[in-house]
Design a protein around this motif. Sequence first.
Motif, PDB file in Angstrom:
ATOM      1  N   LEU A  15       0.825  -1.212   0.000  1.00 35.88           N
ATOM      2  CA  LEU A  15       0.000   0.000   0.000  1.00 35.88           C
ATOM      3  C   LEU A  15       0.858   1.260   0.000  1.00 35.88           C
ATOM      4  O   LEU A  15       0.539   2.238  -0.686  1.00 35.88           O
ATOM      5  N   ILE A  16       1.931   1.259   0.770  1.00 36.01           N
ATOM      6  CA  ILE A  16       2.814   2.426   0.811  1.00 36.01           C
ATOM      7  C   ILE A  16       3.451   2.657  -0.559  1.00 36.01           C
ATOM      8  O   ILE A  16       3.643   3.799  -0.989  1.00 36.01           O
ATOM      9  N   ASN A  17       3.750   1.587  -1.265  1.00 36.88           N
ATOM     10  CA  ASN A  17       4.339   1.709  -2.602  1.00 36.88           C
ATOM     11  C   ASN A  17       3.325   2.163  -3.653  1.00 36.88           C
ATOM     12  O   ASN A  17       3.704   2.572  -4.746  1.00 36.88           O
ATOM     13  N   LYS A  18       2.036   2.063  -3.325  1.00 41.07           N
ATOM     14  CA  LYS A  18       0.981   2.456  -4.272  1.00 41.07           C
ATOM     15  C   LYS A  18       0.025   3.408  -3.566  1.00 41.07           C
ATOM     16  O   LYS A  18      -1.051   3.011  -3.110  1.00 41.07           O
ATOM     17  N   PRO A  19       0.412   4.692  -3.494  1.00 41.22           N
ATOM     18  CA  PRO A  19      -0.385   5.684  -2.752  1.00 41.22           C
ATOM     19  C   PRO A  19      -1.840   5.775  -3.199  1.00 41.22           C
ATOM     20  O   PRO A  19      -2.722   6.012  -2.379  1.00 41.22           O
ATOM     21  N   GLN A  20      -2.102   5.560  -4.496  1.00 38.07           N
ATOM     22  CA  GLN A  20      -3.483   5.669  -4.974  1.00 38.07           C
ATOM     23  C   GLN A  20      -4.355   4.567  -4.363  1.00 38.07           C
ATOM     24  O   GLN A  20      -5.525   4.798  -4.038  1.00 38.07           O
ATOM     25  N   VAL A  21      -3.781   3.377  -4.210  1.00 36.47           N
ATOM     26  CA  VAL A  21      -4.518   2.272  -3.581  1.00 36.47           C
ATOM     27  C   VAL A  21      -4.678   2.540  -2.088  1.00 36.47           C
ATOM     28  O   VAL A  21      -5.751   2.327  -1.509  1.00 36.47           O
ATOM     29  N   LEU A  22      -3.618   3.040  -1.465  1.00 34.95           N
ATOM     30  CA  LEU A  22      -3.659   3.385  -0.037  1.00 34.95           C
ATOM     31  C   LEU A  22      -4.749   4.415   0.244  1.00 34.95           C
ATOM     32  O   LEU A  22      -5.562   4.255   1.168  1.00 34.95           O
ATOM     33  N   HIS A  23      -4.798   5.474  -0.557  1.00 34.39           N
ATOM     34  CA  HIS A  23      -5.778   6.538  -0.345  1.00 34.39           C
ATOM     35  C   HIS A  23      -7.204   6.032  -0.571  1.00 34.39           C
ATOM     36  O   HIS A  23      -8.129   6.422   0.152  1.00 34.39           O
ATOM     37  N   LYS A  24      -7.363   5.147  -1.547  1.00 38.36           N
ATOM     38  CA  LYS A  24      -8.692   4.599  -1.811  1.00 38.36           C
ATOM     39  C   LYS A  24      -9.172   3.764  -0.626  1.00 38.36           C
ATOM     40  O   LYS A  24     -10.352   3.841  -0.237  1.00 38.36           O
ATOM     41  N   ALA A  25      -8.267   2.991  -0.042  1.00 40.51           N
ATOM     42  CA  ALA A  25      -8.623   2.174   1.121  1.00 40.51           C
ATOM     43  C   ALA A  25      -8.962   3.053   2.321  1.00 40.51           C
ATOM     44  O   ALA A  25      -9.935   2.789   3.047  1.00 40.51           O
ATOM     45  N   GLN A  26      -8.191   4.113   2.529  1.00 39.15           N
ATOM     46  CA  GLN A  26      -8.452   5.014   3.647  1.00 39.15           C
ATOM     47  C   GLN A  26      -9.756   5.781   3.455  1.00 39.15           C
ATOM     48  O   GLN A  26     -10.497   6.010   4.418  1.00 39.15           O
ATOM     49  N   LEU A  48     -16.588  -2.979   4.096  1.00 36.38           N
ATOM     50  CA  LEU A  48     -15.312  -2.519   3.544  1.00 36.38           C
ATOM     51  C   LEU A  48     -14.821  -3.492   2.473  1.00 36.38           C
ATOM     52  O   LEU A  48     -13.822  -4.195   2.655  1.00 36.38           O
ATOM     53  N   PRO A  49     -15.493  -3.553   1.321  1.00 38.88           N
ATOM     54  CA  PRO A  49     -15.111  -4.524   0.286  1.00 38.88           C
ATOM     55  C   PRO A  49     -13.708  -4.303  -0.275  1.00 38.88           C
ATOM     56  O   PRO A  49     -13.028  -5.266  -0.650  1.00 38.88           O
ATOM     57  N   TYR A  50     -13.278  -3.057  -0.360  1.00 29.83           N
ATOM     58  CA  TYR A  50     -11.941  -2.808  -0.917  1.00 29.83           C
ATOM     59  C   TYR A  50     -10.860  -3.327   0.030  1.00 29.83           C
ATOM     60  O   TYR A  50      -9.821  -3.832  -0.413  1.00 29.83           O
ATOM     61  N   LEU A  51     -11.098  -3.224   1.332  1.00 27.13           N
ATOM     62  CA  LEU A  51     -10.170  -3.790   2.314  1.00 27.13           C
ATOM     63  C   LEU A  51     -10.061  -5.298   2.138  1.00 27.13           C
ATOM     64  O   LEU A  51      -8.956  -5.860   2.160  1.00 27.13           O
ATOM     65  N   HIS A  52     -11.192  -5.963   1.922  1.00 24.94           N
ATOM     66  CA  HIS A  52     -11.175  -7.412   1.704  1.00 24.94           C
ATOM     67  C   HIS A  52     -10.387  -7.748   0.440  1.00 24.94           C
ATOM     68  O   HIS A  52      -9.652  -8.744   0.412  1.00 24.94           O
ATOM     69  N   ALA A  53     -10.532  -6.925  -0.597  1.00 24.36           N
ATOM     70  CA  ALA A  53      -9.796  -7.152  -1.840  1.00 24.36           C
ATOM     71  C   ALA A  53      -8.295  -6.975  -1.622  1.00 24.36           C
ATOM     72  O   ALA A  53      -7.480  -7.713  -2.190  1.00 24.36           O
ATOM     73  N   ILE A  54      -7.910  -6.020  -0.774  1.00 23.47           N
ATOM     74  CA  ILE A  54      -6.495  -5.794  -0.462  1.00 23.47           C
ATOM     75  C   ILE A  54      -5.911  -7.007   0.252  1.00 23.47           C
ATOM     76  O   ILE A  54      -4.793  -7.454  -0.059  1.00 23.47           O
ATOM     77  N   VAL A  55      -6.652  -7.575   1.191  1.00 28.03           N
ATOM     78  CA  VAL A  55      -6.168  -8.764   1.906  1.00 28.03           C
ATOM     79  C   VAL A  55      -6.036  -9.937   0.943  1.00 28.03           C
ATOM     80  O   VAL A  55      -5.035 -10.673   0.981  1.00 28.03           O
ATOM     81  N   LYS A  56      -7.004 -10.110   0.064  1.00 28.97           N
ATOM     82  CA  LYS A  56      -6.920 -11.192  -0.922  1.00 28.97           C
ATOM     83  C   LYS A  56      -5.694 -11.035  -1.815  1.00 28.97           C
ATOM     84  O   LYS A  56      -4.953 -12.001  -2.058  1.00 28.97           O
ATOM     85  N   GLU A  57      -5.481  -9.817  -2.308  1.00 31.15           N
ATOM     86  CA  GLU A  57      -4.363  -9.592  -3.219  1.00 31.15           C
ATOM     87  C   GLU A  57      -3.031  -9.747  -2.493  1.00 31.15           C
ATOM     88  O   GLU A  57      -2.054 -10.236  -3.076  1.00 31.15           O
ATOM     89  N   THR A  58      -2.979  -9.362  -1.223  1.00 30.19           N
ATOM     90  CA  THR A  58      -1.757  -9.562  -0.440  1.00 30.19           C
ATOM     91  C   THR A  58      -1.457 -11.040  -0.274  1.00 30.19           C
ATOM     92  O   THR A  58      -0.315 -11.487  -0.454  1.00 30.19           O
ATOM     93  N   LEU A  59      -2.470 -11.826   0.052  1.00 29.33           N
ATOM     94  CA  LEU A  59      -2.273 -13.267   0.237  1.00 29.33           C
ATOM     95  C   LEU A  59      -1.992 -13.968  -1.087  1.00 29.33           C
ATOM     96  O   LEU A  59      -1.365 -15.021  -1.105  1.00 29.33           O
ATOM     97  N   ARG A  60      -2.434 -13.385  -2.192  1.00 29.13           N
ATOM     98  CA  ARG A  60      -2.094 -13.960  -3.496  1.00 29.13           C
ATOM     99  C   ARG A  60      -0.615 -13.769  -3.802  1.00 29.13           C
ATOM    100  O   ARG A  60       0.092 -14.718  -4.149  1.00 29.13           O
ATOM    101  N   LEU A  61      -0.136 -12.540  -3.655  1.00 28.76           N
ATOM    102  CA  LEU A  61       1.262 -12.251  -3.984  1.00 28.76           C
ATOM    103  C   LEU A  61       2.228 -12.727  -2.904  1.00 28.76           C
ATOM    104  O   LEU A  61       3.365 -13.090  -3.199  1.00 28.76           O
TER     105      LEU A  61
END
Length: 206
Positions: A15-26, A48-61
């Motif tokens: 998230l820190i490396n992708k500020p646009q994603v970070l800001h969208k989540a916040q 918070l569906p976008y938060l769930h998507a972030i967790v999924k994508e983190t566990l994928r990568l």
Amino acid sequence: MDTTTVTIEWALSELINKPQVLHKAQEEIELKIGNEERMVEDSDLKDLPYLHAIVKETLRLHPAGPLLVPHESTTDCVVAGFKISAGTRLLVNAWKIHRDPKWWDRPLDFVPERFIKGQGSYSDIDLRGQHFQLIPFGSGRRSCPGISLALSILHLSIARLLHAFKWEIPPSLSCLDMTEGPGLSSPKAIPLEALVVPKVAAKFYG
């Protein structure tokens, strides 16, 4: 707890490396919580569906266990043309499966939107071993028994950290180093806590 803390570290780093994603989540969290001076609660997570998507994508990568718990074949079988004898010890490489271009578009990119219903083509894929292209917790009778606890902790911890703090890349860096280090849970080579992150403003944590 190592697998959970390492996953949180990877999520924050992405998230820190992708500020646009970070800001969208916040923004999603702020929209749900509003201006109330309170922390995110379990009851908020369903909205918070976008938060769930972030967790999924983190566990994928960054699956906490890149190689799943060893399995053993009980009978002779043939898999993808290879003969597997009964009693063979099998190690499933989830890390490789999650980055396979055969199953994933832009497999090396952190794109949470791929899991958002109506936006991504992977919105129906879950984390509980029903879809074999995403198996961070394994599948079947030998899947991780702590999956519900792990997901609850991950969602709540990441949501509270995003809600309560301002996260930025240190001025001396263009991006965080995402090199993986040695270890059972593939930790970051440079721990997140070793980085000096300026302007971290706490709302709730003092």
